[in-house]
Design an enzyme around this catalytic site. Structure first.
Site, PDB file in Angstrom:
ATOM      1  N   ASP A 403     -15.636 -25.674  -6.433  1.00 41.95           N
ATOM      2  CA  ASP A 403     -14.484 -24.967  -5.869  1.00 41.95           C
ATOM      3  C   ASP A 403     -13.317 -25.950  -5.790  1.00 41.95           C
ATOM      4  O   ASP A 403     -13.495 -27.159  -5.995  1.00 41.95           O
ATOM      5  CB  ASP A 403     -14.903 -24.479  -4.461  1.00 41.95           C
ATOM      6  N   GLU A 406      -8.612 -26.963  -8.899  1.00 43.74           N
ATOM      7  CA  GLU A 406      -7.367 -26.707  -9.682  1.00 43.74           C
ATOM      8  C   GLU A 406      -6.619 -28.001 -10.022  1.00 43.74           C
ATOM      9  O   GLU A 406      -5.992 -28.024 -11.078  1.00 43.74           O
ATOM     10  CB  GLU A 406      -6.464 -25.752  -8.892  1.00 43.74           C
ATOM     11  N   ASP A 479     -10.124 -15.938  -4.555  1.00 46.98           N
ATOM     12  CA  ASP A 479     -10.003 -15.343  -3.214  1.00 46.98           C
ATOM     13  C   ASP A 479      -9.265 -14.012  -3.216  1.00 46.98           C
ATOM     14  O   ASP A 479      -8.086 -13.928  -2.867  1.00 46.98           O
ATOM     15  CB  ASP A 479      -9.319 -16.336  -2.285  1.00 46.98           C
TER      16      ASP A 479
HETATM   17  O1  MIG Z   1     -10.063 -23.174   1.136  1.00 46.99           O
HETATM   18  O2  MIG Z   1     -15.408 -23.098   0.560  1.00 46.99           O
HETATM   19  O3  MIG Z   1     -12.477 -19.584  -3.302  1.00 46.99           O
HETATM   20  O4  MIG Z   1     -14.979 -18.818  -2.406  1.00 46.99           O
HETATM   21  O5  MIG Z   1     -15.738 -19.617   0.204  1.00 46.99           O
HETATM   22  C1  MIG Z   1     -11.094 -22.269   0.914  1.00 46.99           C
HETATM   23  C2  MIG Z   1     -14.707 -22.102   1.233  1.00 46.99           C
HETATM   24  C3  MIG Z   1     -12.193 -22.922   0.123  1.00 46.99           C
HETATM   25  C4  MIG Z   1     -12.283 -21.130  -1.494  1.00 46.99           C
HETATM   26  C5  MIG Z   1     -13.201 -20.373  -2.387  1.00 46.99           C
HETATM   27  C6  MIG Z   1     -14.121 -19.537  -1.550  1.00 46.99           C
HETATM   28  C7  MIG Z   1     -14.901 -20.414  -0.613  1.00 46.99           C
HETATM   29  C8  MIG Z   1     -13.956 -21.212   0.266  1.00 46.99           C
HETATM   30  N1  MIG Z   1     -13.038 -21.986  -0.569  1.00 46.99           N
END
Ligand code: MIG
Length: 796
Positions: A403, A406, A479
């Site tokens: 995650d 980016e 999200d």
């Molecule tokens: O700032 O890890 O898209 O699926 O549950 C949020 C927490 C960070 C974003 C991800 C989401 C995940 C969440 N993450």
């Protein structure tokens, strides 16, 4: 940077061609002002165009391209004429005009496929020393545009400008841009002919599809080279398949990864995880994977476990595994600045973290607080990162979820532009590395998971990526929100990813932010079970989002749709195998099913899954059905076997217990019995649903062990089912190749839609007693049991 509105004074153009050199598949055209165009015919259909503006090409490098792609040599003819050069392949004719280096490509019938408008041009960027490289093409009459990865726009991109700069876009909406992924690849369609355009440049890039000027399509990037691949179809599916071959295909996932996944931010402590897992088994709702989001760690430090919440991870993971659950854990790129933390220590000791231009380490806040970030563009860092998975995998973890890659940083959204990267020996700044950072993280993660999962197959999932990332991980659309519009978007985004080479994708079912109504959850789940990646995920500060969170009736419906996914698993797996073997998109927008019918060009709700299914979700509340466009051909409504001719709009009756779903006439659809998870029990019987067609049709079934690498050495079986029907008879032939024998010993063959009453049945030319055939009077089906090695079945 705005392309066509820019101050024209700053724009530079190629001069006239004064020289040309030709070596095998490579053609170099030299202009009088130091511009060089290198044209490389990769195949008869794929042509690379690369421009240099200072009289020389920098070292060639791309993260996108597959290392295993083996192109078929083109056959070429090269001619110089008074005002142009002409390269002819078996399929297309490329003209390069001596004046201004302008390019045009025709097919063999003389139809223009693409044609430069102002063509290649550029602008020098004083600030960075980069060239802003641009190209503009004429819009051909009736031209439509598709592709570009995860864009949240209407399917057809004509009239849009889009941007590639991967961004953490919590709660994005329809038309938000850019999103998480960077896939600079589009598909053009005009005169019923399709081509692809892959702009392999990782800088922030823009595509303008006749938005600014209605007769011009252009694209540009804030640095790097003008470097694009033209891909000739003429079929849309062929365009995507070639792009996918060029940028690479994933390996077959373990079969369980095609099961249902349950996720939440976050399930903790251990007791909660167990309770959720038990909830599935108690209610007999199939589920294969359960996820641990960031709270499983100690203070969000990657590769650690919270002692309080998960005192004995190995035992827990083992216990979950005994109940059939594969545990997947999240890993983010940010490494907490903490002198007592071994990952941080190793990163510092070996100088693995990214630096700012003037030397300091790049720091930014994410969940753990202040962090440093590994430079995943350095081979040694990827090796190190891969090695970090050893313990997690030894604890029995079966998959890893990347995650925030980016990369996302709380302060300014992402890294500052001056951050430095190794870029595999081609040092650069964040401007160039940003869009590939997530992909290189996913690559390093994949390396580690693969290594430690061996001899089993790895499972990985990533939020960000660049073209080619599909080799390393599955993905989800980020999200989203629990709204009908977001469900509608999920449908389009997954199709768009699929035609952009990235089939292994899904959305957070039910929506990540906020809580869906029971109705929305069920409608969304009914769609999600037809996406290659199928996971419910939601954010913990909202309500519960397990399949049983919406009352008894909805629980039964959720069970039914998830069961359907498990029944269709051999079909989904076969479709996946076709993707990894041929590059075929698993989901196909309607236009991909019939590009010769212009009714399909603006449609976006209906999509094909694999060879034989058509799905169209209901994305509105309180509906008892919907109108949809059925492509040409004959289709059976899955729920009642009603036969409808396509090429028109039809009404599909679908209360909450159905999703509009059609089966192509002539199809053979393989189904498994419901299992609570992959491997719960041996499959004893495979059901083959045969749908009568007056005419011939062919379907495929791929089978192997569902894990491990036996299939690489031929331990797999490809079955081809050829059906041939007349008004009085139906014949089904089975042809198999490969060396794999499934455990089951019976085929249950269900014949649907026969226009005659069966009086004679033969298997392998031996007649079978009519009394042995079960007839269902309501559905008008006939059921015949036989052995999996049958060769031919005839009824009349
Ligand atoms: O700032 O890890 O898209 O699926 O549950 C949020 C927490 C960070 C974003 C991800 C989401 C995940 C969440 N993450």
């Amino acid at each position: 940077m705005i392309n066509d509105l820019a101050n024209r004074k700053g724009e530079l153009f190629p001069g006239n061609i004064i020289d040309c050199r030709h070596e095998n598949n490579n053609f170099y055209f030299y202009c009088d002002n130091n511009v060089i165009l290198h044209v490389k015919a990769i195949t008869d259909k794929i042509i690379r165009f690369r421009y240099a503006v200072d009289g020389d090409f920098p070292k060639d490098f791309s993260y996108a391209l597959s290392e295993t792609y083996q192109p078929e040599e083109p056959s070429l003819e090269f001619k110089e004429k008074t005002d142009h050069f002409r390269i002819t392949t078996n399929r297309i004719i490329i003209t390069i005009w001596k004046e201004n280096l302008s390019v045009r490509i025709l097919d063999k019938s003389g139809t223009i496929l693409i044609e430069d408008e102002r063509g290649f041009h550029w602008e020098y960027d004083r600030e960075t020393g980069n060239n802003v490289v641009k190209i503009s093409k004429k819009v051909q009459s009736g031209e439509h545009y598709y592709g570009l990865g995860d864009k949240a726009f209407n399917m057809n991109l004509r009239g849009r400008r889009v941007q590639n700069w991967g961004s953490d876009t919590y709660g994005y909406g329809k038309n938000s841009d850019p999103l998480y992924k960077n896939i600079p690849f589009y598909i053009g369609l005009h005169q019923k002919i399709a081509y692809g355009m892959f702009f392999d440049n990782s800088f922030r890039s823009y595509f303008d599809f006749a938005a600014e000027r209605s007769n011009v399509t252009s694209y540009w990037a804030q640095g790097g080279e003008m470097n694009y691949y033209f891909i000739y179809g003429p079929e849309l599916v062929e365009v995507t398949a070639q792009y996918t071959n060029l940028t690479g295909k994933p390996e077959l996932p373990p079969l369980w990864a095609l099961g249902y996944h349950q996720c939440k931010w976050s399930y903790y402590p251990e007791a909660k995880v167990k309770e959720i897992a038990a909830g599935f088994r108690e209610r007999q709702i199939p589920c294969d994977a359960i996820y641990l989001d960031i709270d499983y760690m100690e203070g969000f430090r990657c590769f650690t476990w919270s002692k309080e919440y998960f005192p004995d991870p190995k035992r827990m993971v083992q216990e979950l595994a005994q109940a059939g659950f594969k545990t997947v854990v999240i890993i983010d790129p940010g490494i907490k600045v903490d002198k007592d933390y071994w990952v941080y220590q190793e990163g510092i000791a070996n100088d693995y973290f990214c630096h700012r231009a003037d030397g300091p380490l790049m720091k930014g806040s994410v969940w753990p607080g202040l962090c440093n970030f590994p430079d995943f563009t350095r081979p040694a860092v990827r090796e190190w990162w891969a090695g970090l998975f050893k313990e997690l995998m030894a604890a029995g973890i079966k998959g890893v979820w990347n995650d925030m890659n980016e990369p996302a940083v709380f302060e300014q959204g992402t890294f500052p532009d001056d951050v430095r990267f190794d870029h595999d020996g081609h040092a650069c700044s964040h401007k160039k590395a940003h869009n590939i950072y997530g992909m290189q993280m996913a690559r390093a993660t994949y390396m580690g998971v693969k290594q430690y999962a061996f001899p089993n197959r790895p499972f990985t999932i990533t939020r960000s990526g660049y073209s080619g990332v599909q080799r390393f991980a599955s993905t989800w659309t980020g999200d989203n929100i629990a709204s009908w519009e977001h469900m509608w978007l999920a449908n389009i985004q997954c199709q768009r990813l699929s035609i952009s080479g990235y089939s292994f994708a899904g959305s957070d079912i039910g929506g990540f932010i906020e809580t869906p109504s029971g109705e929305l959850y069920i409608r969304w789940l009914a769609l999600g079970v037809f996406h290659p990646f199928c996971r419910t995920h939601s954010s913990g500060d909202h309500g519960d989002q397990e399949p049983w969170s919406f009352g008894e009736e909805n629980t039964a419906l959720a069970r039914k749709f998830i069961q359907l996914r498990y029944q269709l698993m051999p079909y989904m797996y076969t479709t996946f195998w076709q993707y990894v073997t041929h590059g075929t998109p698993m989901l196909k927008p309607l236009v991909y099913l019939d590009q010769y019918d212009s009714e399909t060009y603006l449609r976006m709700a209906e999509f094909g899954l694999g060879e034989n299914l058509l799905i169209c979700p209901i994305t509105q509340p309180e509906a008892d059905g919907r109108w949809l466009y059925l492509p040409r051909g004959n289709w059976y409504y899955f729920w009642n076997d009603e036969l409808t001719a396509g090429g028109k709009e039809v009404w599909a009756e679908a209360g909450l217990d159905r999703i509009p779903m059609y089966v192509q006439a002539g199809a053979v659809i393989p189904m498994y019995p419901v299992r609570q998870y992959v491997g719960e029990k041996e499959i004893e019987e495979l059901t083959l649903h045969v749908y009568f067609k007056n005419g011939a049709h062919q379907s495929t079934l791929f089978e192997d062990a569902g894990d491990g690498y036996g299939y690489v050495n031929g331990e797999c079986k490809v079955k081809k089912f050829a059906t041939a029907g007349t008004t009085k008879s139906l014949n089904v032939q089975q042809n198999t190749t490969g060396n794999f024998t499934p455990m089951y010993t019976t085929y249950k063959i269900i014949l649907h839609g026969l226009p005659f009453a069966v009086t004679v049945a033969e298997i392998n030319d031996q007649s079978i007693a009519i009394s042995a055939i079960e007839k269902d009077e309501v559905l008008n089906t006939y059921t015949i049991y036989t052995q999996p090695d049958f060769q031919t079945l005839t009824v009349n």
